[in-house]
Design an enzyme around this catalytic site. Structure first.
Site, PDB file in Angstrom:
ATOM      1  CE  LYS A  93      -4.066  -2.095   0.306  1.00 10.33           C
ATOM      2  NZ  LYS A  93      -5.155  -1.946  -0.652  1.00 10.33           N
ATOM      3  CD  GLU A 115     -10.325   3.838   0.769  1.00  6.30           C
ATOM      4  OE1 GLU A 115     -10.312   5.029   0.428  1.00  6.30           O
ATOM      5  OE2 GLU A 115      -9.549   2.985   0.278  1.00  6.30           O
ATOM      6  CB  SER A 383       0.026  -7.983  -0.980  1.00  9.81           C
ATOM      7  OG  SER A 383      -0.775  -8.806  -0.167  1.00  9.81           O
TER       8      SER A 383
HETATM    9  C1  LIG Z   1      -1.523  -6.851   2.735  1.00  6.11           C
HETATM   10  C2  LIG Z   1      -2.693  -6.587   1.843  1.00  6.11           C
HETATM   11  N1  LIG Z   1      -2.794  -7.284   0.694  1.00  6.11           N
HETATM   12  C3  LIG Z   1      -3.823  -7.095  -0.153  1.00  6.11           C
HETATM   13  C4  LIG Z   1      -4.827  -6.194   0.142  1.00  6.11           C
HETATM   14  C5  LIG Z   1      -5.968  -6.075  -0.824  1.00  6.11           C
HETATM   15  O1  LIG Z   1      -5.955  -4.879  -1.529  1.00  6.11           O
HETATM   16  P1  LIG Z   1      -5.599  -4.843  -3.073  1.00  6.11           P
HETATM   17  O2  LIG Z   1      -6.416  -5.900  -3.743  1.00  6.11           O
HETATM   18  O3  LIG Z   1      -5.951  -3.472  -3.484  1.00  6.11           O
HETATM   19  O4  LIG Z   1      -4.135  -5.125  -3.223  1.00  6.11           O
HETATM   20  C6  LIG Z   1      -4.766  -5.432   1.330  1.00  6.11           C
HETATM   21  C7  LIG Z   1      -5.796  -4.448   1.647  1.00  6.11           C
HETATM   22  O5  LIG Z   1      -5.847  -3.875   2.697  1.00  6.11           O
HETATM   23  C8  LIG Z   1      -3.664  -5.641   2.188  1.00  6.11           C
HETATM   24  O6  LIG Z   1      -3.540  -4.968   3.341  1.00  6.11           O
END
Ligand SMILES: Cc1ncc(COP(=O)(O)O)c(C=O)c1O
Length: 421
Positions: A93, A115, A383
């Site tokens: 993020k 948000e 992620s």
């Molecule tokens: C660690 C992590 N991975 C994935 C996501 C999912 O979001 P996005 O699909 O936008 O990557 C989030 C959302 O808060 C997150 O904190």
């Protein structure tokens, strides 16, 4: 409507039939102002140089591309992780919030709002705001405030005000509604930093472009380690879709590379709530964009669920809906317990505690290795890190102390059930 070129939306933000700008008249001025700023400021060399320098010196990029020896051996394929969990603040993020906070400053606005679901985007926005000297307000569903108390405290330490959304399902979509109201009221001083590739044009493109660094780095790093080759597949979890779009973007033109997105199937019981907008949703307008979403036949938004708070969202970015419609990307869903299995597997096999969101992407590969070429190379976007999810995992174990050993030993890896599309 056809996009101008492969992945650039039309001037009004359409990817095929998806996207656009469905906002009340009162929001058109800031949305158009942002569109101009994206074209003029973000595209400038000065902005790009500053953005790249902050990602390098503050965020810690490039993030590692790690080959997991133990899981690779067990699966019979080369299993790589793009380590977004190693970024400052612990998730992908931060790439986007640094970009949007820098843009806010260059637009001459002193205040940023956001948000957040899992709290990662809120922490990342509060961090970027503190670093760049902006006032910051973060909206968060009341349930998420409880589930992610640690991240709420982090945001407050960073100087942000956290406002709980007490209406509706008290989760992410309600937080988005509050943030939109704030933006309407304070548009001259405030930028709304959307946390995923969702919302009205230009957000899906803007956020994707800030996240595209993930796939660009992964592509280069993989080529450097394999004498110029491409992976067979890249895999990422899909909530709103930003880490997946970031990972996919550089690979979209490489048609030999499978793009695989993994959504949350919840408990998987008949009639359960889940967050599989692409796999099980239908087209409709939601929070400013035409995309696939979870809705009743009457067009009412259905509640979503996932054990991973960041996936708990009833919509998805319009570019994903388009990549699915064109067949360029494949989307599957994975149940809560399989994601938890992957969480434990990564902890024990590789010494990495992953976010429950990312565990969905890892889990799909563990359970579906036989759908991938034997000996092939798969890069999963890790992620974020799982510290924020310790409370959830402990709750699962408190309800069923045998869950960990059952999940880990009995159903480990490729022996697990396959998830359908
Ligand atoms: C660690 C992590 N991975 C994935 C996501 C999912 O979001 P996005 O699909 O936008 O990557 C989030 C959302 O808060 C997150 O904190």
């Amino acid at each position: 409507m056809t996009p101008k070129k492969d992945t650039t939306p039309t001037d009004s933000g359409y990817y095929g039939e998806f996207g656009g700008r469905f906002v009340p008249e009162l929001l058109m001025p800031p949305v158009l102002e942002l569109t101009r700023a994206a074209q003029e400021i973000v595209a400038s060399k000065e902005f790009q140089d500053e953005f790249t320098a902050i990602l390098r010196d503050y965020v810690g990029r490039p993030s590692a591309l790690y080959h997991c020896p133990n899981i690779s051996r067990e699966l019979g394929l080369e299993f790589w992780l793009k380590r977004e969990d190693l970024n400052h603040t612990g998730a992908h993020k931060i790439n986007n919030t640094i970009g949007q906070a820098l843009l806010t400053k260059k637009m001459g606005k002193p205040r940023i709002i956001a948000e957040t679901g899992a709290g990662q985007h809120g922490v990342a926005t509060a961090t970027a705001a503190a670093m760049l000297g902006l006032e910051c307000v973060v909206y968060m569903g009341e349930i998420d405030v409880e589930r992610q108390a640690h991240n709420v405290r982090r945001m407050e330490l960073l100087g942000a005000t956290v406002v709980p959304a007490k209406n509706g399902t008290k989760t992410l979509k309600d937080a988005v509604n509050l943030a939109l109201k704030d933006w309407i009221a304070n548009q001259r001083t405030t930028h709304y930093c959307i946390g995923s590739v969702i919302g009205p044009h230009p957000f899906p493109e803007l956020v994707r472009d800030f996240q595209a660094v993930i796939g660009l780095e992964a592509k280069e790093q993989f080529a450097a380690r394999t004498m110029g080759r491409l992976p067979d597949a890249v895999v990422a979890c899909v909530g709103g879709g930003s880490n997946a779009m970031g990972m996919f973007h550089a690979f979209v033109p490489e048609t030999s590379v499978r793009l695989i997105g993994v959504e949350a199937a919840g408990t998987g019981e008949p009639g359960c709530y889940h967050s599989s907008s692409l796999s099980q949703g239908t087209p409709g307008v939601f929070q400013g964009t035409l995309t696939k979403l979870l809705q009743t036949e009457q067009g009412q938004i259905e509640p979503s669920h996932s054990v991973a708070p960041g996936l708990d969202y009833p919509g998805v970015g319009p570019e994903h809906a388009w990549l699915q419609a064109t067949g360029r990307a494949e989307y599957y869903c994975l149940k809560d317990d399989r994601a938890l299995n992957a969480f434990f597997v990564l902890c024990r096999k590789e010494g990495i505690i992953p976010a429950l969101e990312s565990s969905h992407a890892v889990g799909w590969v563990l359970d579906n290795a036989d759908r991938l070429p034997k000996g092939g190379n798969v890069i999963v976007c890790l992620s974020g890190r799982g510290d924020k999810d310790m409370g959830i995992v402990e709750e699962v174990l408190a309800k069923d102390p045998s869950a960990y050993s059952d999940i880990y030993s009995a159903k480990y890896a490729v022996k697990g059930p396959k998830e359908g599309k």
